[in-house]
Design a protein around this motif. Sequence first.
Motif, PDB file in Angstrom:
ATOM      1  N   ALA A 155       0.834  -1.202   0.000  1.00 37.19           N
ATOM      2  CA  ALA A 155       0.000   0.000   0.000  1.00 37.19           C
ATOM      3  C   ALA A 155       0.868   1.251   0.000  1.00 37.19           C
ATOM      4  O   ALA A 155       0.424   2.320  -0.426  1.00 37.19           O
ATOM      5  N   ARG A 156       2.074   1.130   0.492  1.00 38.55           N
ATOM      6  CA  ARG A 156       3.054   2.214   0.474  1.00 38.55           C
ATOM      7  C   ARG A 156       4.425   1.580   0.344  1.00 38.55           C
ATOM      8  O   ARG A 156       4.592   0.384   0.559  1.00 38.55           O
ATOM      9  N   ARG A 174       5.022  -2.153   9.225  1.00 41.70           N
ATOM     10  CA  ARG A 174       3.689  -2.147   9.821  1.00 41.70           C
ATOM     11  C   ARG A 174       2.707  -1.333   8.969  1.00 41.70           C
ATOM     12  O   ARG A 174       2.988  -0.207   8.579  1.00 41.70           O
ATOM     13  N   GLU A 175       1.558  -1.950   8.670  1.00 35.06           N
ATOM     14  CA  GLU A 175       0.500  -1.316   7.870  1.00 35.06           C
ATOM     15  C   GLU A 175       0.979  -0.917   6.468  1.00 35.06           C
ATOM     16  O   GLU A 175       0.409  -0.009   5.848  1.00 35.06           O
ATOM     17  N   SER A 176       1.987  -1.611   5.945  1.00 36.01           N
ATOM     18  CA  SER A 176       2.522  -1.259   4.631  1.00 36.01           C
ATOM     19  C   SER A 176       1.876  -2.052   3.498  1.00 36.01           C
ATOM     20  O   SER A 176       2.046  -1.705   2.328  1.00 36.01           O
ATOM     21  N   MET A 178      -1.530  -4.410   1.723  1.00 33.97           N
ATOM     22  CA  MET A 178      -2.984  -4.497   1.603  1.00 33.97           C
ATOM     23  C   MET A 178      -3.331  -5.624   0.632  1.00 33.97           C
ATOM     24  O   MET A 178      -2.454  -6.098  -0.117  1.00 33.97           O
ATOM     25  N   GLU A 207       3.455  -9.031   8.588  1.00 36.76           N
ATOM     26  CA  GLU A 207       2.634  -8.031   7.902  1.00 36.76           C
ATOM     27  C   GLU A 207       1.760  -8.678   6.836  1.00 36.76           C
ATOM     28  O   GLU A 207       0.569  -8.347   6.707  1.00 36.76           O
ATOM     29  N   ARG A 210      -1.046 -10.469   8.546  1.00 36.09           N
ATOM     30  CA  ARG A 210      -2.069  -9.535   9.049  1.00 36.09           C
ATOM     31  C   ARG A 210      -3.098  -9.229   7.971  1.00 36.09           C
ATOM     32  O   ARG A 210      -4.320  -9.273   8.222  1.00 36.09           O
ATOM     33  N   VAL A 211      -2.618  -8.929   6.774  1.00 36.16           N
ATOM     34  CA  VAL A 211      -3.521  -8.606   5.668  1.00 36.16           C
ATOM     35  C   VAL A 211      -4.438  -9.784   5.375  1.00 36.16           C
ATOM     36  O   VAL A 211      -5.662  -9.620   5.199  1.00 36.16           O
ATOM     37  N   GLU A 214      -7.106 -10.355   8.040  1.00 33.27           N
ATOM     38  CA  GLU A 214      -8.169  -9.346   7.957  1.00 33.27           C
ATOM     39  C   GLU A 214      -9.133  -9.643   6.810  1.00 33.27           C
ATOM     40  O   GLU A 214     -10.271  -9.162   6.813  1.00 33.27           O
TER      41      GLU A 214
END
Length: 239
Positions: A155-156, A174-176, A178, A207, A210-211, A214
């Motif tokens: 995502a980034r 983290r949160e990178s 999707m 990571e 996690r995706v 979810e």
Amino acid sequence: MGMRRSVGDVARAVVGLLLPGRCASCGQPADVLCRPCRHDFSRARLPFPSRATPTPCPAGLPTTITAAPLVEPLRGLVTAYKDQGRRDLVDLLADVLAGALRVAVHATTSPVVVPVPGSSRGRRHRGDRPVEDLVVAATARLADPPPVWRAVVFARSPADQAGLDREARAANLRESMMPSPGLGRRLEGRQVVIVDDVMTTGATLVEAARVLRECGAHPRAAVLAATQRQPVVRDREPD
């Protein structure tokens, strides 16, 4: 998942025709690997693929199966394959990765194989997706190959992981990631095996997992090798 030849593939093929073969490990004249390095490469593999767990183990790390500790000459061969254009190593490395993938897939039902995403920076530099190509080649070696989905993307753009310690790697990723557009709903309830070339701190697998969680998927993981500082548990993975 179809794979097209890139400009980088063509350039490497031309260079391969013009230059004599060299061992990817020691540089001596050879076809891919010389005999001594091939022997050392064979000895680097575990007797059977086993579970690997970093210390400390990051929260959210899926059960991860490795085929080898990341020692020489394997460490150098992974670098040569990804960063030095030695795509002729893909079959050698895929044979090893397939062992770990076979164990991980065996513990699932109707699994999907998901390569960890490559960064856009890496694709621009290399001209292709070497880890994804390795995963596709390893999956094809299984008796009943599961589908390979490019289900997780960035995502980034995270910073280069080289030189970062465990905490910095985790924060960087983290949160990178999707889910790939249009694939999130198809992952719900699926057994998924995330595949990477190596595991160091486990941050990348955490990571990606996690995706997938979810999206309602149930992830495991397989890697070609785990770095030597990872204690590799040599007990056979239970069926």
